[in-house]
Design an enzyme around this catalytic site. Sequence first.
Site, mmCIF file in Angstrom:
data_model
loop_
_atom_site.group_PDB
_atom_site.id
_atom_site.type_symbol
_atom_site.label_atom_id
_atom_site.label_comp_id
_atom_site.label_asym_id
_atom_site.label_seq_id
_atom_site.Cartn_x
_atom_site.Cartn_y
_atom_site.Cartn_z
ATOM 1 N N LYS A 134 0.853 -1.200 -0.127
ATOM 2 C CA LYS A 134 -0.075 0.064 0.054
ATOM 3 C C LYS A 134 0.851 1.150 0.000
ATOM 4 O O LYS A 134 0.661 2.089 -0.672
ATOM 5 C CB LYS A 134 -0.774 -0.003 1.257
ATOM 6 C CG LYS A 134 -1.583 1.435 1.472
ATOM 7 C CD LYS A 134 -2.433 1.185 2.759
ATOM 8 C CE LYS A 134 -1.622 1.559 4.174
ATOM 9 N NZ LYS A 134 -1.468 3.065 4.400
ATOM 10 N N ASN A 135 1.913 1.177 1.003
ATOM 11 C CA ASN A 135 2.621 2.466 1.047
ATOM 12 C C ASN A 135 3.823 2.820 -0.033
ATOM 13 O O ASN A 135 4.421 4.006 -0.114
ATOM 14 C CB ASN A 135 3.319 2.293 2.495
ATOM 15 C CG ASN A 135 2.370 2.615 3.639
ATOM 16 O OD1 ASN A 135 1.135 2.925 3.171
ATOM 17 N ND2 ASN A 135 2.560 2.185 4.800
ATOM 18 N N CYS A 169 -6.196 8.121 9.145
ATOM 19 C CA CYS A 169 -5.940 7.414 10.241
ATOM 20 C C CYS A 169 -5.470 8.419 11.715
ATOM 21 O O CYS A 169 -4.437 9.110 11.392
ATOM 22 C CB CYS A 169 -4.984 6.084 10.466
ATOM 23 S SG CYS A 169 -5.747 4.686 9.774
ATOM 24 N N ARG A 171 -0.489 14.920 12.253
ATOM 25 C CA ARG A 171 -0.097 14.530 10.866
ATOM 26 C C ARG A 171 0.602 15.925 10.055
ATOM 27 O O ARG A 171 -0.108 16.169 9.121
ATOM 28 C CB ARG A 171 -0.978 13.738 9.844
ATOM 29 C CG ARG A 171 -1.490 12.571 10.644
ATOM 30 C CD ARG A 171 -0.653 11.435 11.093
ATOM 31 N NE ARG A 171 0.037 10.840 10.037
ATOM 32 C CZ ARG A 171 -0.458 9.579 9.381
ATOM 33 N NH1 ARG A 171 -1.729 9.119 9.727
ATOM 34 N NH2 ARG A 171 0.028 9.029 8.424
ATOM 35 N N ASP A 205 3.991 0.394 12.190
ATOM 36 C CA ASP A 205 3.109 -0.042 11.505
ATOM 37 C C ASP A 205 2.898 -1.459 12.146
ATOM 38 O O ASP A 205 1.861 -2.172 11.793
ATOM 39 C CB ASP A 205 2.927 -0.004 9.872
ATOM 40 C CG ASP A 205 2.801 1.536 9.478
ATOM 41 O OD1 ASP A 205 3.344 1.790 8.522
ATOM 42 O OD2 ASP A 205 2.465 2.160 10.098
ATOM 43 N N ARG A 213 -8.966 -0.369 4.508
ATOM 44 C CA ARG A 213 -7.912 0.527 3.808
ATOM 45 C C ARG A 213 -6.659 -0.193 3.481
ATOM 46 O O ARG A 213 -5.814 0.344 2.456
ATOM 47 C CB ARG A 213 -7.587 1.600 4.875
ATOM 48 C CG ARG A 213 -8.763 2.479 5.117
ATOM 49 C CD ARG A 213 -8.330 3.908 5.986
ATOM 50 N NE ARG A 213 -7.279 4.422 5.447
ATOM 51 C CZ ARG A 213 -6.558 5.556 5.810
ATOM 52 N NH1 ARG A 213 -7.000 5.892 6.988
ATOM 53 N NH2 ARG A 213 -5.572 6.340 5.218
HETATM 54 C C1 EPZ Z 1 4.008 6.794 6.416
HETATM 55 O O1 EPZ Z 1 3.177 8.092 7.005
HETATM 56 C C2 EPZ Z 1 3.074 5.886 6.331
HETATM 57 N N1 EPZ Z 1 1.719 6.129 5.456
HETATM 58 C C3 EPZ Z 1 2.679 5.231 7.880
HETATM 59 O O2 EPZ Z 1 1.886 4.093 7.539
HETATM 60 C C4 EPZ Z 1 3.826 5.043 8.681
HETATM 61 O O3 EPZ Z 1 3.315 4.646 9.921
HETATM 62 C C5 EPZ Z 1 4.690 6.254 8.357
HETATM 63 O O4 EPZ Z 1 4.986 6.512 7.356
HETATM 64 C C6 EPZ Z 1 6.011 6.006 9.536
HETATM 65 O O5 EPZ Z 1 6.799 4.785 8.858
HETATM 66 C C7 EPZ Z 1 2.239 5.947 4.182
HETATM 67 O O6 EPZ Z 1 3.331 5.866 3.699
HETATM 68 C C8 EPZ Z 1 0.728 6.245 3.345
HETATM 69 P P1 EPZ Z 1 5.985 10.457 8.472
HETATM 70 P P2 EPZ Z 1 3.972 9.571 6.979
HETATM 71 O O7 EPZ Z 1 5.967 11.641 7.592
HETATM 72 O O8 EPZ Z 1 4.464 9.833 5.785
HETATM 73 C C9 EPZ Z 1 6.151 13.875 11.775
HETATM 74 C C10 EPZ Z 1 0.205 2.731 7.663
HETATM 75 O O9 EPZ Z 1 -0.610 2.301 8.551
HETATM 76 N N2 EPZ Z 1 5.998 14.891 10.349
HETATM 77 O O10 EPZ Z 1 7.425 9.710 8.389
HETATM 78 O O11 EPZ Z 1 2.711 10.298 7.562
HETATM 79 C C11 EPZ Z 1 4.772 12.963 12.030
HETATM 80 O O12 EPZ Z 1 3.840 13.770 12.760
HETATM 81 C C12 EPZ Z 1 0.584 4.112 7.962
HETATM 82 O O13 EPZ Z 1 0.221 2.159 6.628
HETATM 83 C C13 EPZ Z 1 6.268 15.953 10.652
HETATM 84 O O14 EPZ Z 1 6.542 16.537 11.787
HETATM 85 O O15 EPZ Z 1 4.793 9.364 8.244
HETATM 86 C C14 EPZ Z 1 4.977 11.713 12.612
HETATM 87 O O16 EPZ Z 1 5.149 12.103 14.007
HETATM 88 C C15 EPZ Z 1 0.119 4.792 9.321
HETATM 89 N N3 EPZ Z 1 6.280 17.077 9.635
HETATM 90 C C16 EPZ Z 1 6.713 11.575 12.123
HETATM 91 O O17 EPZ Z 1 6.896 12.693 11.567
HETATM 92 C C17 EPZ Z 1 6.025 16.530 8.445
HETATM 93 O O18 EPZ Z 1 5.823 17.441 7.580
HETATM 94 C C18 EPZ Z 1 6.650 10.475 10.962
HETATM 95 O O19 EPZ Z 1 5.736 10.949 9.850
HETATM 96 C C19 EPZ Z 1 5.654 15.118 8.035
HETATM 97 C C20 EPZ Z 1 5.772 14.480 9.317
#
Ligand code: EPZ
Length: 423
Positions: free
Chosen positions: A22-23, A116, A121, A304, A396
């Site tokens: 998915k990701n 989610c 986010r 995850d 999802r």
């Molecule tokens: C991706 O989410 C995945 N989703 C998530 O999987 C996964 O848990 C996550 O990466 C971490 O591995 C998809 O790929 C669609 P991040 P993402 O940007 O991109 C902070 C699932 O169950 N952050 O690495 O949102 C954020 O708040 C889903 O398949 C900022 O501060 O993850 C978080 O604390 C859930 N500013 C941390 O970084 C930003 O601009 C990680 O977020 C972006 C993120």
Amino acid sequence: MARILVKGPTPLRGKIKASGAKNACLPILAASILAKGRVLLKRVPNISDVHTMLGILQGMGVKAEWKGREELELDTSSVITTAPEELVRQMNASFDVAGPLLACYGEANISLPGGCRLGPRPVDLHLMGFKKLGASVTSEHGVVHARAKKLVGARITFPKVSVGATKNCLMASVLAEGTTVLENCAKEPEIVDLANFLVAMGAKVSGQGTSKLTVEGVSELHGVEYSVLPDRIEAGTFLIGAAMTGGEVTVEDCKPEDISALISVLREAGQQVDVGEDYVTVKAVRPIQPVEVATAPHPGFPTDMHPQMVAMLGLADGASLLNETIFSGRFMYAMELVRLGAQLRVSDRQVFIRGVQQYSGAPVDAPDLRAGAALILAGMAAEGETLISGIHFIDRGYQDLEERLRSLGADIVRLEKPVPARS
Ligand code: EPZ
């Protein structure tokens, strides 16, 4: 609302093939906007997040046609730069279309995403990168407006590792003028797959799998045929299920190297794990040994798989600890597991787990995607019936989950209508 009814305990036994990730599929779908021409994607998982992303692309003028069960053809020859808000609000990954729109059309109008509820986010790191590439970015009424006549290559150093920001800035930079260097990037396999997809379309990207990506901008990208990488989180979910239910499961057509952290934790928990070229087999060993584990960006233990791992450790012989270092809101599953008899306590971002002999079935509610998966696994290990609501979250990210678990011996069924109140 549909629900899932699980009867246990039933050991999971047999072989299952991993679906497309998915990701990886979601950013690759968004990146298809960058191609001038036909894109044919294989191993596209039939899950609602893919349908949401497709709806967003079609709402922007992309033509999409299913050529087979997991094969999708896209025509991106005419695209508008405003994404349909009601769909964007449904999924955090919707924001992945921002970078490609900005790169290709010089503007993107995307509402701040939903999805989610795992805690905040934000997209500030995405926008920081766009600005470094020369875009002007404003946001009003919950919609981000990014503009740039022409993006110019830049050095972007992320203050914290972000999968989303790495993806978006990578996609924005492939058509920029000159060289872009992205530092402190996320190294998730899905980022590598996205980079490989972009290279297949003619982009010049190096450093895949490291925290530093270098991009030489090109003038345009061409259509391509591409097969999405196997889903490591889905694979890990099935393997944890084998350990929890006292069974033996082989996940085929997967990439064992993408779940090395999980394999180490399962072995530390005393489970028998055999690893081949493109398969992993877990044979349950009782008792499950307690472990301490912390989530971390790849190649660390994935957030995850946090709920699924806690569900397993809830059946260990002793006290375990899981430390969640990424999402502050990842703990909604905990009270649902307690309803099934788990003995755990959440304090700050740590989960203290005291193993019990067996779970007992009960009605529970899935608060997010991975929590839903964990509750299904726990229901298969529990004595009695577990009725799970909130399964739209599960849909999802897991395709045909009940059928595939039934093929492994699970007693699981989807009840389309609400269960009539007991008289
Ligand atoms: C991706 O989410 C995945 N989703 C998530 O999987 C996964 O848990 C996550 O990466 C971490 O591995 C998809 O790929 C669609 P991040 P993402 O940007 O991109 C902070 C699932 O169950 N952050 O690495 O949102 C954020 O708040 C889903 O398949 C900022 O501060 O993850 C978080 O604390 C859930 N500013 C941390 O970084 C930003 O601009 C990680 O977020 C972006 C993120």
